[in-house]
Each structure stands twice: as structure tokens, then as C-alpha cells.
Scaffold this motif. Structure first.
Motif, PDB file in Angstrom:
ATOM      1  N   SER A  56       0.838  -1.210   0.000  1.00 27.92           N
ATOM      2  CA  SER A  56       0.000   0.000   0.000  1.00 27.92           C
ATOM      3  C   SER A  56       0.864   1.248   0.000  1.00 27.92           C
ATOM      4  O   SER A  56       0.574   2.222  -0.697  1.00 27.92           O
ATOM      5  N   MET A  57       1.937   1.212   0.780  1.00 25.97           N
ATOM      6  CA  MET A  57       2.854   2.333   0.842  1.00 25.97           C
ATOM      7  C   MET A  57       3.461   2.582  -0.550  1.00 25.97           C
ATOM      8  O   MET A  57       3.479   3.710  -1.033  1.00 25.97           O
ATOM      9  N   PHE A  58       3.910   1.522  -1.190  1.00 26.06           N
ATOM     10  CA  PHE A  58       4.503   1.667  -2.515  1.00 26.06           C
ATOM     11  C   PHE A  58       3.475   2.196  -3.515  1.00 26.06           C
ATOM     12  O   PHE A  58       3.771   3.087  -4.305  1.00 26.06           O
ATOM     13  N   SER A  92      13.720  14.643  -7.605  1.00 26.98           N
ATOM     14  CA  SER A  92      13.252  15.640  -6.642  1.00 26.98           C
ATOM     15  C   SER A  92      12.434  15.002  -5.511  1.00 26.98           C
ATOM     16  O   SER A  92      12.658  15.297  -4.335  1.00 26.98           O
ATOM     17  N   ILE A  93      11.508  14.124  -5.858  1.00 31.52           N
ATOM     18  CA  ILE A  93      10.668  13.466  -4.844  1.00 31.52           C
ATOM     19  C   ILE A  93      11.538  12.693  -3.859  1.00 31.52           C
ATOM     20  O   ILE A  93      11.357  12.789  -2.645  1.00 31.52           O
ATOM     21  N   LEU A  94      12.490  11.943  -4.372  1.00 28.69           N
ATOM     22  CA  LEU A  94      13.326  11.113  -3.500  1.00 28.69           C
ATOM     23  C   LEU A  94      14.366  11.935  -2.740  1.00 28.69           C
ATOM     24  O   LEU A  94      14.683  11.622  -1.597  1.00 28.69           O
ATOM     25  N   ALA A  95      14.869  13.004  -3.349  1.00 31.80           N
ATOM     26  CA  ALA A  95      15.830  13.871  -2.656  1.00 31.80           C
ATOM     27  C   ALA A  95      15.160  14.561  -1.466  1.00 31.80           C
ATOM     28  O   ALA A  95      15.788  14.778  -0.428  1.00 31.80           O
ATOM     29  N   GLN A  96      13.874  14.867  -1.620  1.00 38.14           N
ATOM     30  CA  GLN A  96      13.143  15.542  -0.541  1.00 38.14           C
ATOM     31  C   GLN A  96      12.636  14.576   0.522  1.00 38.14           C
ATOM     32  O   GLN A  96      12.189  15.003   1.580  1.00 38.14           O
ATOM     33  N   ASP A  97      12.677  13.294   0.242  1.00 39.02           N
ATOM     34  CA  ASP A  97      12.224  12.300   1.220  1.00 39.02           C
ATOM     35  C   ASP A  97      13.236  11.152   1.279  1.00 39.02           C
ATOM     36  O   ASP A  97      13.010  10.077   0.726  1.00 39.02           O
ATOM     37  N   PRO A  98      14.372  11.395   1.951  1.00 43.08           N
ATOM     38  CA  PRO A  98      15.435  10.380   2.016  1.00 43.08           C
ATOM     39  C   PRO A  98      14.968   9.033   2.569  1.00 43.08           C
ATOM     40  O   PRO A  98      15.455   7.993   2.140  1.00 43.08           O
ATOM     41  N   ASN A  99      14.019   9.043   3.506  1.00 45.89           N
ATOM     42  CA  ASN A  99      13.499   7.779   4.045  1.00 45.89           C
ATOM     43  C   ASN A  99      12.816   6.968   2.944  1.00 45.89           C
ATOM     44  O   ASN A  99      12.999   5.758   2.844  1.00 45.89           O
ATOM     45  N   LEU A 100      12.039   7.661   2.126  1.00 42.20           N
ATOM     46  CA  LEU A 100      11.360   6.983   1.022  1.00 42.20           C
ATOM     47  C   LEU A 100      12.389   6.418   0.036  1.00 42.20           C
ATOM     48  O   LEU A 100      12.231   5.310  -0.470  1.00 42.20           O
ATOM     49  N   ILE A 102      15.390   5.337   0.719  1.00 48.27           N
ATOM     50  CA  ILE A 102      15.965   4.118   1.313  1.00 48.27           C
ATOM     51  C   ILE A 102      14.996   2.948   1.142  1.00 48.27           C
ATOM     52  O   ILE A 102      15.398   1.850   0.764  1.00 48.27           O
ATOM     53  N   VAL A 103      13.718   3.209   1.390  1.00 40.82           N
ATOM     54  CA  VAL A 103      12.720   2.134   1.291  1.00 40.82           C
ATOM     55  C   VAL A 103      12.580   1.650  -0.148  1.00 40.82           C
ATOM     56  O   VAL A 103      12.620   0.450  -0.412  1.00 40.82           O
ATOM     57  N   THR A 104      12.444   2.575  -1.099  1.00 37.69           N
ATOM     58  CA  THR A 104      12.227   2.150  -2.495  1.00 37.69           C
ATOM     59  C   THR A 104      13.467   1.514  -3.101  1.00 37.69           C
ATOM     60  O   THR A 104      13.360   0.581  -3.882  1.00 37.69           O
ATOM     61  N   GLN A 105      14.646   2.012  -2.744  1.00 39.37           N
ATOM     62  CA  GLN A 105      15.860   1.529  -3.393  1.00 39.37           C
ATOM     63  C   GLN A 105      16.467   0.298  -2.725  1.00 39.37           C
ATOM     64  O   GLN A 105      17.099  -0.497  -3.390  1.00 39.37           O
ATOM     65  N   PHE A 157      14.348   3.671 -17.169  1.00 39.35           N
ATOM     66  CA  PHE A 157      13.984   3.452 -15.767  1.00 39.35           C
ATOM     67  C   PHE A 157      15.171   2.866 -14.996  1.00 39.35           C
ATOM     68  O   PHE A 157      15.442   3.265 -13.867  1.00 39.35           O
ATOM     69  N   GLY A 158      15.885   1.954 -15.629  1.00 42.43           N
ATOM     70  CA  GLY A 158      17.046   1.338 -14.979  1.00 42.43           C
ATOM     71  C   GLY A 158      18.116   2.348 -14.624  1.00 42.43           C
ATOM     72  O   GLY A 158      18.707   2.293 -13.546  1.00 42.43           O
ATOM     73  N   THR A 159      18.346   3.298 -15.517  1.00 34.22           N
ATOM     74  CA  THR A 159      19.354   4.336 -15.275  1.00 34.22           C
ATOM     75  C   THR A 159      18.912   5.269 -14.144  1.00 34.22           C
ATOM     76  O   THR A 159      19.697   5.579 -13.251  1.00 34.22           O
ATOM     77  N   ILE A 160      17.660   5.694 -14.191  1.00 32.82           N
ATOM     78  CA  ILE A 160      17.117   6.565 -13.133  1.00 32.82           C
ATOM     79  C   ILE A 160      17.216   5.834 -11.793  1.00 32.82           C
ATOM     80  O   ILE A 160      17.689   6.374 -10.794  1.00 32.82           O
ATOM     81  N   ASP A 161      16.773   4.595 -11.801  1.00 35.20           N
ATOM     82  CA  ASP A 161      16.724   3.776 -10.597  1.00 35.20           C
ATOM     83  C   ASP A 161      18.119   3.547 -10.010  1.00 35.20           C
ATOM     84  O   ASP A 161      18.344   3.722  -8.818  1.00 35.20           O
ATOM     85  N   GLU A 162      19.057   3.185 -10.853  1.00 32.79           N
ATOM     86  CA  GLU A 162      20.426   2.915 -10.393  1.00 32.79           C
ATOM     87  C   GLU A 162      21.108   4.191  -9.902  1.00 32.79           C
ATOM     88  O   GLU A 162      21.888   4.156  -8.950  1.00 32.79           O
ATOM     89  N   THR A 163      20.802   5.320 -10.527  1.00 29.60           N
ATOM     90  CA  THR A 163      21.362   6.599 -10.083  1.00 29.60           C
ATOM     91  C   THR A 163      20.900   6.912  -8.664  1.00 29.60           C
ATOM     92  O   THR A 163      21.699   7.342  -7.822  1.00 29.60           O
ATOM     93  N   VAL A 164      19.623   6.658  -8.387  1.00 26.36           N
ATOM     94  CA  VAL A 164      19.088   6.892  -7.037  1.00 26.36           C
ATOM     95  C   VAL A 164      19.686   5.888  -6.052  1.00 26.36           C
ATOM     96  O   VAL A 164      20.069   6.260  -4.936  1.00 26.36           O
ATOM     97  N   THR A 165      19.790   4.629  -6.446  1.00 27.35           N
ATOM     98  CA  THR A 165      20.357   3.611  -5.561  1.00 27.35           C
ATOM     99  C   THR A 165      21.792   3.966  -5.170  1.00 27.35           C
ATOM    100  O   THR A 165      22.162   3.873  -3.997  1.00 27.35           O
TER     101      THR A 165
END
Length: 193
Positions: A56-58, A92-100, A102-105, A157-165
Motif C-alpha cells: 500500500s505504501m509503494f 526531486s521526490i526522492l531527494a526531498q524524502d530520504p526515508n522513502l 531508502i525504502v524504495t531503493q 527506468f534502470g538508469t534513473i533507478d540505479e542513479t538513485v540507488t
């Protein structure tokens, strides 16, 4: 279960913090309840179990990605600019919510196969936006006519995702949002003819 009730959102937001701090496997429902400021039993009025909270959170958080980027994309006429907006919004969304972040990545990837399949279902809506941008770019001639949309979507998506990870793994020591133009340029070159 009424998703518009404030306690539902309170529990979801609390789950992000607790899972980020403790890891998914150590995040007990009682800790989530305490963080949300509700009784343990209240959680079960909204969710079946911890897995249901995670999914649900995701689902809730991915909806934020899609809903926030939609108006930004609609304002743009060029596919290249739409792609930039998508990347900037994601970072931007993930930079503003570091906890999120960590959870998503990190934490979502440690869940069982059944949960990962449900997560992939939720992700499909977001990935459709990428497909739309790619198809727009092919129609306008911005992107290669023979572009393999499925492969390009995975690459984007893989590039965006890996950059955040990588940013999360480096303890968020640098500005993620500053990377958006560089990531955009790399991906754009790959999509053009």
C-alpha cells in the motif's frame, strides 16, 4: 477501509520512516503504530498485515510520482523536455524524502517474490508514462524511428533507478537533483537516431 481517512496516510508515512530506520524485516507493526501515534489494533482496520502496509505504501508513493509528473509533461511539447521533467521529478521526490529513497531503493528489493510481483504491477502505470514519452518522440522524429520502446523504457527506468540507488548507498552525500541534466543527456543520446 477508507483510504481518505487521515490515519491511513499517517500509517503509510510512519511505515516509510520505520522501514527506513529498521529495515523491512525488523519493522514491526507495533513500531509503525507507535510512529503513527495509533494503537496497534488501528493498523489492522486499514491493513491485513505488514506486507499489505508495504504494498500500500509503494502504491500510494508511486501514485505521487505519476500524479506529480503528469501536469509537468503535459506542459511540454517536445519529448526530450518531457523526459527531462520525468527525471527531474523522480529525483526531486526522492531527494526531498530520504526515508522513502531508502525504502524504495533498498528495502523493497529485499522482499519476497510475491511482494516484488505486486510492486511490479504498481510500477506498470509509471512505466506507461515513459512509453508515452518515447512514442511521442518517435512520432515527432526526435527519437529514432526504429527505437525498441520496451528496451528503451528499461534503459531509462534502470538508469534513473540505479542513479538513485547509488546516491542512497553513498549516504546521500551529494545533490541528486543536480544529476538530472547529465542523466537526461545520456539517455537522450541513446534514444536519438
Amino acid at each position: 477501509m477508507n483510504k481518505t481517512k487521515p490515519k491511513y496516510k499517517q500509517i503509510i508515512d510512519a511505515a516509510v520512516v520505520v522501514i527506513s530506520d529498521n529495515g523491512y524485516h525488523q519493522a514491526q507493526v507495533s513500531k509503525i503504530a507507535k510512529q503513527a501515534g495509533v494503537a496497534d489494533g488501528t493498523i489492522y482496520l486499514y491493513f491485513k498485515n505488514k506486507e499489505d502496509i508495504l504494498i500500500s505504501m509503494f502504491r500510494e508513493k508511486m501514485a505521487v510520482f505519476s500524479e506529480s509528473v503528469q501536469p509537468l509533461i503535459e506542459k511540454e511539447t517536445k519529448a526530450a523536455n518531457k523526459l527531462l521533467k520525468l527525471i527531474q521529478n523522480h529525483f526531486s521526490i526522492l531527494a526531498q524524502d530520504p526515508n522513502l529513497a531508502i525504502v524504495t531503493q533498498l528495502e523493497l528489493r529485499q522482499s519476497n517474490k510475491e511482494i516484488r510481483l505486486l510492486i511490479n504491477e504498481v510500477l506498470k502505470e509509471y512505466l506507461k508514462l515513459v512509453d508515452t514519452i518515447l512514442k511521442d518522440g518517435m512520432e515527432t522524429g526526435e527519437f529514432a524511428q526504429d527505437l525498441d520502446v520496451r528496451l528503451a523504457r528499461q534503459m531509462i527506468f534502470g538508469t534513473i533507478d540505479e542513479t538513485v540507488t547509488t546516491w542512497v548507498m553513498n549516504e546521500q552525500k551529494y545533490d541528486l537533483e543536480e544529476l538530472a541534466p547529465k542523466v537526461h543527456q545520456l539517455l537522450l543520446k541513446a534514444c536519438q537516431s
